[in-house]
Design an enzyme around this catalytic site. Structure first.
Site, PDB file in Angstrom:
ATOM      1  N   LYS A 168      -6.399 -28.746 -41.490  1.00 11.14           N
ATOM      2  CA  LYS A 168      -6.717 -27.162 -42.218  1.00 11.14           C
ATOM      3  C   LYS A 168      -5.329 -26.846 -41.405  1.00 11.14           C
ATOM      4  CE  LYS A 168     -11.036 -28.210 -42.098  1.00 11.14           C
ATOM      5  NZ  LYS A 168     -10.896 -29.371 -42.636  1.00 11.14           N
ATOM      6  N   GLU A 254      -8.380 -19.048 -34.524  1.00 12.02           N
ATOM      7  CA  GLU A 254      -9.271 -17.734 -35.556  1.00 12.02           C
ATOM      8  C   GLU A 254      -9.710 -16.731 -35.750  1.00 12.02           C
ATOM      9  OE1 GLU A 254     -10.200 -19.631 -39.034  1.00 12.02           O
ATOM     10  OE2 GLU A 254      -8.047 -20.776 -39.739  1.00 12.02           O
ATOM     11  N   HIS A 289     -23.675 -23.189 -37.651  1.00 11.33           N
ATOM     12  CA  HIS A 289     -22.468 -23.309 -38.579  1.00 11.33           C
ATOM     13  C   HIS A 289     -22.494 -23.976 -39.912  1.00 11.33           C
ATOM     14  CE1 HIS A 289     -20.294 -21.041 -36.249  1.00 11.33           C
ATOM     15  NE2 HIS A 289     -20.339 -22.103 -35.150  1.00 11.33           N
ATOM     16  N   ARG A 347     -13.731 -33.175 -51.513  1.00 12.98           N
ATOM     17  CA  ARG A 347     -14.654 -34.425 -52.125  1.00 12.98           C
ATOM     18  C   ARG A 347     -15.921 -33.691 -52.975  1.00 12.98           C
ATOM     19  NH1 ARG A 347     -18.363 -32.816 -48.123  1.00 12.98           N
ATOM     20  NH2 ARG A 347     -17.397 -31.867 -46.509  1.00 12.98           N
TER      21      ARG A 347
END
Length: 757
Positions: A168, A254, A289, A347
């Site tokens: 990430k 973040e 999430h 993917r």
């Protein structure tokens, strides 16, 4: 960045649809006229100027399980590809293990992650290509590289692209360099608790902690205040390690966007530099999430923003030399109207059928063709023309979980399973059939229900109608919750964000009343099944029987007592008595009395006509003509506990407990364990949060467990003193195992069950 406008426009004809769109190869068509990307991104048709030999795939190993393994196998069979599947000990009797004549044993439950063994099996059996599906090893660059080195065609992107986008932090560096905006945050190597806390303080709370290897909501925590930072970091790291292994504990910090929307773009690229966007999907409706509903096109999105998202996604794929199917995920800030790159999933996504529905494509077929060296089957213009024609699609994930208990995961045998009728516009991708067991060892998704309509509103209505046909008994599911979502006015209007469920929880979790006809049908169903099966009826069951002599069919009046055990019902836990009097062949009078409500007289249905059939010892179907309506119902009894009933009626599921007379329990010495908290499902004990002798308040955390790779906190159902902690860290527990015992208090009795978060 492009502003997000709160208006919903259809994609206009200005998107320049190409005539004669087709699934496979065709004549060369000019690339999409996008000034921002026309120089860097090409969209040639499949048949143009191919200089690389095409090597069709003839044999395939599917390195996955469940519905995605079955879905891949269907397309492979249609293309004439000989397919081999894999199975672990738990999955030996699974549908994907049975779907082809060729299936190989892997061993323990975690063996779907054993890359070296899977590659060795493919080589040993002379298999040409490998499809990883999603999850497990699908985004493992080392596994993709091992396949390449072994001469096995990996049906997915190059290992290099997976490495760049799978990390990430690295992906955000690449996107920033490519001019794609990212969420403000820290993506560096300093990973000490205090270092990360300082970074979070600089970014300003609330912040989002996320594993660099994260996906599916695992290893992710919202930290709203500095005080909870360390605890949330520890929890996120533990979950990420369990889900992704080594390296999963490395965290990003973040800025947490308070009102975000999750919008992603399906991209596809070939080895010739062609890259297309197959529309966007809105996946904002989530819990923990993790996505519940996905739809395309995204609602309340203007055309300029939509096209900008597509171009940014294609830019992201081209930036890493991507090949194959991928999804570029963005966060759209509802307060500022800006969007930011979040991550790229290298993917095929769980929700890829949504894009297939709105583009009329088979993306798994595309994967096989691109992996064999072919060009992309369609151009960007052709795809956009199809999107204009094909309306809207929505996917609902059918999970084994209990929404009323914090979406707590469940597992067990599918005692009864009836699914909606499928058609061109109604599709089901499932990994289970009736009689199969949903294991706690893997993700609890039972199936995906995908529908298409001429517009979004039609698609929502069709989704609800299909959900009303879904019947599942044997474990908890989210089907009733999904029906309520479809009826939510905010959802219908497209007013979605990732906090949607919490924002509208009062409406979505409002207890519903249970009609008197439900109890009447349950009683009539029991009576019908007992008449049908009277010769083999259990001699030790008192349910519905009268004292005295005579056959069941000759008894004039029968009495039943039910307790609603449905968490979504307003009558949950309340006792309802029903008496049934047979007045003739197929004719009955039924009286329903709600115990404890003295102001309400029994509701009597007179001279109703009922026809019932029992296709098995546990199922009864009824058609009853009440005074003002005809009602068809299905009554299912749990074969392991025949006092547990489930009734499906008018598109609604109700769970009942058939109460036994007090004298029966006393005679057999039946007694439930009181003043205790039990494991709601098979699990592993991560840690005890309290000590023996400690006094706790109601709602206090008692034990943290792990099931289906998700952490869950078991909370105290009462105020009391801990008498005993029955298990220690690392213990494996079955469902119903006592976890905590309380000191029995004379002043109060234990409340049933335990909460979870």
């Amino acid at each position: 960045m492009r502003s997000l406008k709160r208006t919903h426009h259809q994609l206009r004809v200005s998107l320049c649809p190409a005539p004669g769109a087709r699934l496979l190869a065709g004549a060369s068509i000019a690339p999409s006229a996008s000034p921002a990307s026309s120089a860097a991104i090409t969209t040639h048709a499949a048949g143009s100027n191919s200089t690389t030999a095409v090597s069709p795939i003839t044999s395939l190993l599917i390195a996955n399980r469940g519905e995605i393994a079955l879905r891949i196998a269907r397309t492979a069979a249609a293309m004439g590809i000989r397919t081999t599947t894999l199975y672990t000990d738990i999955d030996a009797a699974s549908q994907h293990a049975k779907c082809t004549p060729h299936s190989l044993a892997l061993g323990p439950a975690a063996a779907y992650l054993d890359g070296p063994r899977i590659v060795a099996l493919a080589k040993q059996h002379g298999i040409q290509a490998l499809h990883p599906g999603y999850g497990f090893l699908s985004e493992n660059a080392g596994f993709a590289k091992a396949c390449e080195e072994a001469g096995i065609v990996f049906v997915g992107p190059p290992a290099r692209a997976m490495t760049d986008m799978g990390d990430k932090a690295r992906s955000k560096e690449i996107m920033t360099a490519a001019g794609v905006a990212c969420v403000p945050g820290y993506h560096g190597e300093e990973q000490g608790v205090e270092q990360l806390r300082a970074k979070a303080r600089d970014i300003k709370f609330p912040v989002l902690l996320k594993s660099v290897k994260g996906g599916g909501g695992k290893g992710m925590r919202i930290v709203r205040t500095e005080d909870e930072f360390e605890a949330q970091l520890k929890s996120a790291r533990a979950e990420a390690w369990a889900s992704f292994g080594e390296g999963g504990e490395v965290m990003l910090v973040e800025k947490y966007i308070v009102r975000p929307r999750h919008v992603e773009v399906q991209v596809f690229a070939d080895r010739y530099g062609n890259c297309v966007a197959l529309g966007e999907r809105d996946c904002s409706v989530q819990r923990r999430h993790q996505k519940i509903l996905e739809e395309s096109p995204a609602p309340l999105l203007d055309d300029l923003t939509r096209k900008d998202l597509w171009e940014k996604a294609r830019t992201a794929a081209i930036a890493v030399g991507y090949i194959g199917a991928g999804t570029v995920e963005f966060i759209l800030d509802r307060d500022t109207g800006e969007f930011y790159f979040m991550e790229m999933n290298t993917r095929l996504q769980v929700e890829h059928p949504v894009s297939e529905m709105v583009t009329g494509t088979d993306l798994v077929e595309w994967q096989f063709r691109v992996a064999s060296g072919e060009r992309l089957p369609l151009t960007q213009d052709e795809i956009e023309a199809r999107i204009l024609e094909r309306g809207a699609a929505i996917e609902a994930r059918i999970y084994a979980e209990n929404p009323e208990k914090g979406f707590f995961p469940d597992s067990g045998k599918l005692v009864h399973l009836s699914t909606p009728k499928t058609s061109e516009d109604v599709r089901i991708d499932a990994g289970f059939i009736e009689g199969d067991t949903v294991s706690e060892a893997y993700d609890g998704m039972i199936a995906k229900l995908i529908v298409r309509g001429k517009d979004r509103e039609t698609a929502i209505r069709k989704l609800e109608l299909a959900l009303r046909e879904y019947e599942v008994v044997g474990l908890s599911t989210n089907i009733e919750f999904l029906k309520r979502l479809c009826r939510s006015q905010a959802f219908i209007e497209g007013d979605v964000e990732t906090g949607f469920i919490d924002k509208w929880k009062d409406e979505l979790f409002q207890a519903r009343p249970t009609d008197n006809e439900v109890f009447a049908q349950a009683a009539l169903g029991l009576l019908g099944s007992q008449i049908t099966n009277s010769a083999g009826h259990r001699k030790d069951s008192p349910h519905g029987q009268t004292l005295g002599f005579g056959e069941v069919r000759n008894q004039a009046e029968r009495r039943f007592a039910f307790r609603v055990r449905d968490d979504a019902s307003a009558e949950e836990g309340k006792l309802v008595q029903v008496s049934v009097t047979q007045t003739g062949h197929g004719l009955f009078n039924v009286a329903v009395s709600r115990v404890g409500d003295e102001s309400e007289a029994p509701h009597v249905f007179e001279t109703i006509v009922c026809e019932s059939a029992s296709p098995s010892m546990t199922k009864t179907t009824l058609t009853t003509f009440f005074p003002l309506t005809r009602i068809e119902s299905t009554l299912v009894r749990d074969p392991t506990r025949d006092d547990r009933l489930t009734l499906f009626q008018l598109g609604q599921k109700t769970e009942l407990q058939l109460e036994t007379p007090a004298w029966f329990d006393k005679a057999l010495g039946l007694k439930e364990v009181a003043a205790s908290v039990v494991a709601p499902m098979p699990c592993k004990i991560l840690r005890n949060e309290v000590g023996e002798g400690e006094e706790v308040e109601k709602g206090a955390p008692l034990v943290v467990i792990e099931s289906m790779k998700m952490e869950t906190v078991i909370r105290s159902p009462q105020r009391g003193i801990i008498k005993k902690l029955a298990h220690k860290e690392g213990d494996i527990c079955k469902a119903g195992t006592v976890l905590v015992l309380f000191e029995e208090l004379e002043s109060s009795s234990a409340e049933e069950g335990a909460g979870s978060s």
